[in-house]
Design a protein around this motif. Structure first.
Motif, short mmCIF file in Angstrom:
data_model
loop_
_atom_site.label_atom_id
_atom_site.label_comp_id
_atom_site.label_asym_id
_atom_site.label_seq_id
_atom_site.Cartn_x
_atom_site.Cartn_y
_atom_site.Cartn_z
N GLN A 23 0.83 -1.21 0.00
CA GLN A 23 0.00 0.00 0.00
C GLN A 23 0.86 1.25 0.00
N LEU A 24 1.91 1.24 0.79
CA LEU A 24 2.83 2.39 0.82
C LEU A 24 3.50 2.56 -0.54
N LEU A 25 3.98 1.47 -1.12
CA LEU A 25 4.65 1.56 -2.41
C LEU A 25 3.70 2.05 -3.50
N ALA A 26 2.46 1.58 -3.48
CA ALA A 26 1.48 2.05 -4.47
C ALA A 26 1.23 3.54 -4.30
N SER A 27 1.12 3.98 -3.08
CA SER A 27 0.91 5.40 -2.80
C SER A 27 2.10 6.23 -3.27
N LEU A 28 3.31 5.76 -3.00
CA LEU A 28 4.50 6.49 -3.43
C LEU A 28 4.62 6.49 -4.96
N ALA A 29 4.29 5.38 -5.59
CA ALA A 29 4.35 5.32 -7.06
C ALA A 29 3.37 6.32 -7.67
N GLN A 30 2.17 6.41 -7.12
CA GLN A 30 1.19 7.36 -7.64
C GLN A 30 1.66 8.80 -7.41
N SER A 90 10.94 -6.60 -6.05
CA SER A 90 11.66 -5.73 -5.11
C SER A 90 10.96 -4.41 -4.83
N GLY A 91 9.76 -4.20 -5.37
CA GLY A 91 9.06 -2.95 -5.12
C GLY A 91 8.03 -2.66 -6.19
N VAL A 92 8.12 -1.49 -6.79
CA VAL A 92 7.22 -1.11 -7.88
C VAL A 92 8.05 -0.54 -9.03
N MET A 93 7.48 -0.61 -10.21
CA MET A 93 8.12 -0.06 -11.40
C MET A 93 7.14 0.90 -12.06
N ILE A 94 7.62 2.07 -12.41
CA ILE A 94 6.81 3.04 -13.14
C ILE A 94 7.24 2.94 -14.60
N HIS A 95 6.26 2.83 -15.48
CA HIS A 95 6.58 2.59 -16.88
C HIS A 95 5.46 3.08 -17.78
N PHE A 96 5.66 2.93 -19.08
CA PHE A 96 4.68 3.25 -20.10
C PHE A 96 4.29 1.94 -20.79
N ARG A 125 13.36 13.31 -1.58
CA ARG A 125 13.29 13.61 -0.15
C ARG A 125 11.97 13.11 0.44
N TYR A 126 10.87 13.35 -0.24
CA TYR A 126 9.56 12.90 0.24
C TYR A 126 9.51 11.37 0.36
N ILE A 127 10.03 10.69 -0.64
CA ILE A 127 10.02 9.22 -0.61
C ILE A 127 10.88 8.70 0.53
N MET A 128 12.07 9.23 0.68
CA MET A 128 12.95 8.79 1.75
C MET A 128 12.33 9.05 3.12
N ASN A 129 11.73 10.22 3.30
CA ASN A 129 11.08 10.53 4.57
C ASN A 129 9.89 9.61 4.82
N SER A 130 9.12 9.32 3.79
CA SER A 130 7.96 8.44 3.94
C SER A 130 8.38 7.04 4.34
N ILE A 131 9.41 6.52 3.70
CA ILE A 131 9.89 5.18 4.04
C ILE A 131 10.50 5.17 5.43
N ARG A 132 11.28 6.19 5.76
CA ARG A 132 11.88 6.28 7.10
C ARG A 132 10.79 6.31 8.18
N ASP A 133 9.77 7.14 7.96
CA ASP A 133 8.68 7.23 8.93
C ASP A 133 7.94 5.91 9.06
N TYR A 134 7.71 5.26 7.95
CA TYR A 134 6.99 3.99 7.93
C TYR A 134 7.77 2.93 8.72
N ILE A 135 9.08 2.87 8.50
CA ILE A 135 9.90 1.89 9.20
C ILE A 135 9.98 2.23 10.67
N SER A 136 10.15 3.50 11.01
CA SER A 136 10.26 3.88 12.40
C SER A 136 8.98 3.60 13.18
N LYS A 137 7.83 3.79 12.54
CA LYS A 137 6.55 3.46 13.20
C LYS A 137 6.41 1.96 13.41
#
Length: 140
Positions: A23-30, A90-96, A125-137
């Motif tokens: 869910q986090l990865l989908a949100s970050l990809a969007q 390993s995560g998500v891929m953004i593509h055409f 920066r947003y992605i790194m902060n989001s992942i850091r916060d997610y892991i810390s929680k």
């Protein structure tokens, strides 16, 4: 000599949170897709530079069709609207996934040097902060 463990994680809770990473990865990809599209429509690449100009023939074509000659890689917005993400191991891929739009994206990005398909520093920066916060929680 000593090793202190101040707090041990709740492993059951941690496993539950890790399983929700999709869910986090989908949100970050969007978030990335929206950011690329918005930035590109403003005529800015992922290095925060304005795009290289269209050639004279294409500028004329665009203006004859009622479009601006300002470079934003958008004629009818099909290319940018074609961006999708999919889950990979390993995560998500953004593509055409659409081959026509993929060809347009490749042409603009690689052959014309209009580097729109990438993360700018704010997105990184947003992605790194989001992942850091997610892991810390997950360890609370």
């Amino acid at each position: 000599m000593a090793i202190k463990i101040l707090k041990t994680p709740n492993l059951k809770q941690l496993i539950g949170r890790v399983s929700k990473t999709n869910q986090l990865l989908a949100s970050l990809a969007q978030f990335i897709i929206t950011g690329i599209s918005n930035r590109t429509q403003r005529g800015i690449d992922f290095n925060n530079r304005t795009f290289k100009s269209y050639n004279a023939a294409y500028k004329t074509f665009r203006t004859n069709k009622g479009r601006s000659s300002r470079v934003n890689l958008t004629f009818n917005n099909q290319m940018l609207n074609a961006m999708r993400f999919k889950k990979i191991n390993s995560g998500v891929m953004i593509h055409f996934p659409d081959s026509v739009e993929n060809t347009k994206a490749y042409y603009n990005h690689e052959e014309q040097g209009r580097e729109f398909f990438g993360l700018d520093s704010n997105q990184e920066r947003y992605i790194m902060n989001s992942i850091r916060d997610y892991i810390s929680k997950s360890f609370k």
